[in-house]
Design a protein around this motif. Sequence first.
Motif, PDB file in Angstrom:
ATOM      1  N   VAL A   5      33.654  48.534  43.938  1.00  0.00           N
ATOM      2  CA  VAL A   5      32.611  48.094  44.865  1.00  0.00           C
ATOM      3  C   VAL A   5      32.490  49.082  46.022  1.00  0.00           C
ATOM      4  O   VAL A   5      31.383  49.451  46.427  1.00  0.00           O
ATOM      5  CB  VAL A   5      32.908  46.664  45.377  1.00  0.00           C
ATOM      6  CG1 VAL A   5      31.968  46.277  46.500  1.00  0.00           C
ATOM      7  CG2 VAL A   5      32.818  45.677  44.235  1.00  0.00           C
ATOM      8  N   ARG A   6      33.621  49.540  46.549  1.00  0.00           N
ATOM      9  CA  ARG A   6      33.593  50.515  47.647  1.00  0.00           C
ATOM     10  C   ARG A   6      32.988  51.836  47.193  1.00  0.00           C
ATOM     11  O   ARG A   6      32.220  52.461  47.925  1.00  0.00           O
ATOM     12  CB  ARG A   6      35.002  50.762  48.190  1.00  0.00           C
ATOM     13  CG  ARG A   6      35.533  49.675  49.069  1.00  0.00           C
ATOM     14  CD  ARG A   6      34.750  49.481  50.330  1.00  0.00           C
ATOM     15  NE  ARG A   6      34.903  50.590  51.249  1.00  0.00           N
ATOM     16  CZ  ARG A   6      34.071  50.828  52.242  1.00  0.00           C
ATOM     17  NH1 ARG A   6      33.041  50.062  52.450  1.00  0.00           N
ATOM     18  NH2 ARG A   6      34.267  51.849  53.039  1.00  0.00           N
ATOM     19  N   ASP A   9      29.301  51.433  46.939  1.00  0.00           N
ATOM     20  CA  ASP A   9      28.746  51.381  48.288  1.00  0.00           C
ATOM     21  C   ASP A   9      28.666  52.783  48.897  1.00  0.00           C
ATOM     22  O   ASP A   9      27.657  53.138  49.515  1.00  0.00           O
ATOM     23  CB  ASP A   9      29.595  50.464  49.161  1.00  0.00           C
ATOM     24  CG  ASP A   9      28.994  50.262  50.535  1.00  0.00           C
ATOM     25  OD1 ASP A   9      27.758  50.044  50.609  1.00  0.00           O
ATOM     26  OD2 ASP A   9      29.736  50.320  51.522  1.00  0.00           O
ATOM     27  N   VAL A  12      25.763  54.616  47.270  1.00  0.00           N
ATOM     28  CA  VAL A  12      24.473  54.154  47.793  1.00  0.00           C
ATOM     29  C   VAL A  12      24.212  54.752  49.174  1.00  0.00           C
ATOM     30  O   VAL A  12      23.095  55.200  49.462  1.00  0.00           O
ATOM     31  CB  VAL A  12      24.422  52.612  47.822  1.00  0.00           C
ATOM     32  CG1 VAL A  12      23.235  52.116  48.613  1.00  0.00           C
ATOM     33  CG2 VAL A  12      24.396  52.059  46.418  1.00  0.00           C
ATOM     34  N   GLU A  13      25.222  54.794  50.020  1.00  0.00           N
ATOM     35  CA  GLU A  13      25.057  55.384  51.345  1.00  0.00           C
ATOM     36  C   GLU A  13      24.749  56.883  51.242  1.00  0.00           C
ATOM     37  O   GLU A  13      23.935  57.409  51.992  1.00  0.00           O
ATOM     38  CB  GLU A  13      26.307  55.159  52.196  1.00  0.00           C
ATOM     39  CG  GLU A  13      26.542  53.712  52.558  1.00  0.00           C
ATOM     40  CD  GLU A  13      25.417  53.137  53.403  1.00  0.00           C
ATOM     41  OE1 GLU A  13      24.906  53.840  54.292  1.00  0.00           O
ATOM     42  OE2 GLU A  13      25.055  51.971  53.162  1.00  0.00           O
TER      43      GLU A  13
END
Length: 63
Positions: A5-6, A9, A12-13
């Motif tokens: 998940v990290r 994330d 995506v950033e």
Amino acid sequence: MMILVRLIDLFVEYVKLLIGTKGSVPARVLAWLVLLAAVVAVIAVVAWGVATIPTLVDTLNGT
């Protein structure tokens, strides 16, 4: 699972930074340079692998 998940994330950033919806101009330029360097590194590794195939085949054939 939380590590995945990290990582998603962070990806995506990074994409948001690349397309310009977030961050300053120097950060966007740096993000593009990092992406370009990664692409060049992958191409170099693939080229090196293709160049060493004959040597590896000769080693396996015992010559």
